[in-house]
Scaffold this active site. Structure first.
Site, mmCIF file in Angstrom:
data_model
loop_
_atom_site.group_PDB
_atom_site.id
_atom_site.type_symbol
_atom_site.label_atom_id
_atom_site.label_comp_id
_atom_site.label_asym_id
_atom_site.label_seq_id
_atom_site.Cartn_x
_atom_site.Cartn_y
_atom_site.Cartn_z
ATOM 1 N N HIS A 110 -24.482 -16.202 10.075
ATOM 2 C CA HIS A 110 -25.287 -17.238 10.750
ATOM 3 C C HIS A 110 -26.721 -17.131 10.247
ATOM 4 O O HIS A 110 -27.401 -16.145 10.513
ATOM 5 C CB HIS A 110 -25.216 -16.985 12.261
ATOM 6 C CG HIS A 110 -25.912 -18.002 13.102
ATOM 7 N ND1 HIS A 110 -25.895 -17.959 14.475
ATOM 8 C CD2 HIS A 110 -26.644 -19.107 12.781
ATOM 9 C CE1 HIS A 110 -26.590 -18.979 14.964
ATOM 10 N NE2 HIS A 110 -27.058 -19.686 13.957
ATOM 11 N N ARG A 144 -33.799 -14.267 12.022
ATOM 12 C CA ARG A 144 -33.950 -12.956 12.669
ATOM 13 C C ARG A 144 -32.984 -11.908 12.113
ATOM 14 O O ARG A 144 -33.208 -10.735 12.242
ATOM 15 C CB ARG A 144 -33.791 -13.064 14.180
ATOM 16 C CG ARG A 144 -32.398 -13.434 14.621
ATOM 17 C CD ARG A 144 -32.264 -13.361 16.115
ATOM 18 N NE ARG A 144 -32.936 -14.452 16.801
ATOM 19 C CZ ARG A 144 -32.584 -14.880 18.015
ATOM 20 N NH1 ARG A 144 -31.613 -14.287 18.667
ATOM 21 N NH2 ARG A 144 -33.200 -15.886 18.573
ATOM 22 N N THR A 151 -25.864 -16.908 20.719
ATOM 23 C CA THR A 151 -25.431 -18.278 21.014
ATOM 24 C C THR A 151 -24.759 -18.304 22.389
ATOM 25 O O THR A 151 -23.671 -17.751 22.554
ATOM 26 C CB THR A 151 -24.467 -18.767 19.918
ATOM 27 O OG1 THR A 151 -25.029 -18.418 18.661
ATOM 28 C CG2 THR A 151 -24.264 -20.259 19.986
ATOM 29 N N ASN A 171 -17.980 -11.339 11.243
ATOM 30 C CA ASN A 171 -19.374 -11.806 11.244
ATOM 31 C C ASN A 171 -20.282 -10.593 10.991
ATOM 32 O O ASN A 171 -20.231 -9.605 11.730
ATOM 33 C CB ASN A 171 -19.665 -12.450 12.613
ATOM 34 C CG ASN A 171 -21.104 -12.925 12.740
ATOM 35 O OD1 ASN A 171 -22.025 -12.194 12.377
ATOM 36 N ND2 ASN A 171 -21.305 -14.103 13.267
ATOM 37 N N ARG A 229 -29.941 -18.102 11.048
ATOM 38 C CA ARG A 229 -30.670 -18.715 12.165
ATOM 39 C C ARG A 229 -31.979 -19.304 11.671
ATOM 40 O O ARG A 229 -32.539 -18.852 10.674
ATOM 41 C CB ARG A 229 -30.937 -17.688 13.267
ATOM 42 C CG ARG A 229 -29.677 -17.232 13.975
ATOM 43 C CD ARG A 229 -30.021 -16.364 15.177
ATOM 44 N NE ARG A 229 -30.509 -17.164 16.270
ATOM 45 C CZ ARG A 229 -29.791 -17.504 17.347
ATOM 46 N NH1 ARG A 229 -28.555 -17.080 17.492
ATOM 47 N NH2 ARG A 229 -30.313 -18.245 18.289
ATOM 48 N N HIS A 264 -25.093 -8.645 12.273
ATOM 49 C CA HIS A 264 -25.809 -7.496 12.842
ATOM 50 C C HIS A 264 -25.962 -6.325 11.885
ATOM 51 O O HIS A 264 -26.661 -5.359 12.200
ATOM 52 C CB HIS A 264 -25.211 -7.131 14.198
ATOM 53 C CG HIS A 264 -25.395 -8.277 15.152
ATOM 54 N ND1 HIS A 264 -26.653 -8.765 15.462
ATOM 55 C CD2 HIS A 264 -24.506 -9.103 15.761
ATOM 56 C CE1 HIS A 264 -26.523 -9.815 16.262
ATOM 57 N NE2 HIS A 264 -25.230 -10.042 16.447
ATOM 58 N N HIS A 281 -16.951 -15.291 19.692
ATOM 59 C CA HIS A 281 -18.052 -14.835 20.545
ATOM 60 C C HIS A 281 -17.626 -13.825 21.597
ATOM 61 O O HIS A 281 -16.850 -14.142 22.493
ATOM 62 C CB HIS A 281 -18.812 -15.995 21.217
ATOM 63 C CG HIS A 281 -20.256 -15.629 21.385
ATOM 64 N ND1 HIS A 281 -20.698 -14.830 22.394
ATOM 65 C CD2 HIS A 281 -21.340 -15.874 20.610
ATOM 66 C CE1 HIS A 281 -21.990 -14.623 22.262
ATOM 67 N NE2 HIS A 281 -22.402 -15.233 21.176
ATOM 68 N N GLY A 282 -18.134 -12.633 21.415
ATOM 69 C CA GLY A 282 -17.930 -11.578 22.408
ATOM 70 C C GLY A 282 -16.574 -10.900 22.352
ATOM 71 O O GLY A 282 -16.231 -10.120 23.246
ATOM 72 N N GLU A 295 -14.263 -24.377 17.116
ATOM 73 C CA GLU A 295 -14.248 -22.958 17.464
ATOM 74 C C GLU A 295 -14.622 -22.875 18.934
ATOM 75 O O GLU A 295 -15.656 -23.403 19.357
ATOM 76 C CB GLU A 295 -15.230 -22.163 16.601
ATOM 77 C CG GLU A 295 -15.220 -20.680 16.994
ATOM 78 C CD GLU A 295 -15.757 -19.754 15.926
ATOM 79 O OE1 GLU A 295 -15.591 -20.046 14.729
ATOM 80 O OE2 GLU A 295 -16.335 -18.720 16.307
ATOM 81 N N GLU A 345 -22.415 -20.250 9.551
ATOM 82 C CA GLU A 345 -22.808 -20.772 10.864
ATOM 83 C C GLU A 345 -24.215 -21.319 10.780
ATOM 84 O O GLU A 345 -25.111 -20.649 10.257
ATOM 85 C CB GLU A 345 -22.787 -19.654 11.902
ATOM 86 C CG GLU A 345 -21.414 -19.297 12.372
ATOM 87 C CD GLU A 345 -21.481 -18.204 13.417
ATOM 88 O OE1 GLU A 345 -22.550 -17.972 14.004
ATOM 89 O OE2 GLU A 345 -20.453 -17.566 13.624
ATOM 90 N N GLY A 400 -18.000 -10.396 15.417
ATOM 91 C CA GLY A 400 -19.095 -9.693 14.751
ATOM 92 C C GLY A 400 -19.611 -8.485 15.488
ATOM 93 O O GLY A 400 -19.359 -7.343 15.115
#
Ligand code: PXP
Length: 242
Positions: free
Chosen positions: A45, A51, A103, A9, A47, A12, A194-195, A153, A72, A216
């Protein structure tokens, strides 16, 4: 040995670019480098508040990479239109709140039943695979299947945080394992995201039912110290050893 794929991902990279309003670092360049360094897919993603990733990034990434793009998106008509125009390999539908930092959990499939049904139908009609980002709840997974999702997911945030703190993570891990096993038994492909970090991937990659990890923030962060290539290759090795 796990043969799970690694989707990187790159949101960032865009966060960093936007922090100074310049045109670097480029998310497209990052996607191409991830591909060169062994990523099996790119996740981004878009958004609603734009952002990090922007509309033009999605278009450019899709047109330049040769590995699958996992888009995403929040369950909105605007995002469906963009998905149909872009034609990613898969869309992962996530809940979105303006005020959240990231998220925070999976989508409530029951509460969003009607809108998800419509969106899944439209995406599938355009040959886009659909993934629903869910908590490891058997009820949510059942509903995802009923609505025609191809993939779930599983949100692994809580487990990853616990591994990081070295606190009791076994219960969280078991819930993810049970969810993955149930999903496979009803014909859904399971992804996890995630994470996820080097620490948390070790246990997660031992879950045979998991076919893909989407990672990501940690990969982009660790790249500052190890470089993108070493970070991706190390993550892939840890997955393969699982
Ligand atoms: N998978 C999904 C569905 C996500 O929403 C995110 C965060 O955008 C990720 C994976 C990647 O999470 P992280 O950046 O914490 O690795």
């Amino acid at each position: 040995m796990s043969s799970a794929r690694l989707g990187v991902n790159i949101d960032h990279v865009a966060t960093l670019r936007n922090a100074r309003g310049e045109d670097y670092p480029s998310p497209v360049k990052a996607a191409l480098k991830c591909q060169e360094f062994g990523a099996d897919g790119i996740t981004a993603h878009l958004r609603e508040d734009r952002r990090h990733i922007r509309d033009a990034d999605i278009e450019a990434i899709k047109s330049q990479i040769s590995i699958p793009l996992n888009f995403e998106m929040a369950p909105t008509n605007e995002m469906v239109e963009i998905a149909i125009k872009t034609l990613p390999n898969a869309c992962c539908i996530v809940p979105e709140k303006r005020e959240e930092v990231t998220t925070e959990g999976g989508i409530d499939v029951k509460r969003n039943h009607n809108i998800l049904g419509t969106i899944i139908g439209r995406l599938k009609k355009n040959n886009i695979k659909v993934s629903l980002f869910v908590d490891s709840s058997i009820d949510q997974i059942k509903l995802a299947k009923e609505l025609g999702s191809d993939i779930i997911e599983i949100h692994a945030g809580e487990f990853c945080r616990k591994v990081h703190d070295r606190s009791d993570f076994q219960k969280e891990l078991n819930t993810i394992k049970e969810a993955a096993s149930f999903a496979e038994s009803i014909g859904l492909e399971t992804h996890v995201g995630h994470g996820v970090t080097f620490d948390s991937i070790v246990e997660l990659s031992r879950i045979n039912e998991v076919k893909e990890f989407n990672i990501g923030h940690f990969i982009i962060s660790e790249s500052l110290f190890l470089g993108l290539e070493t970070t991706i290759r190390k993550m892939k090795t840890l997955i393969a050893e699982g």
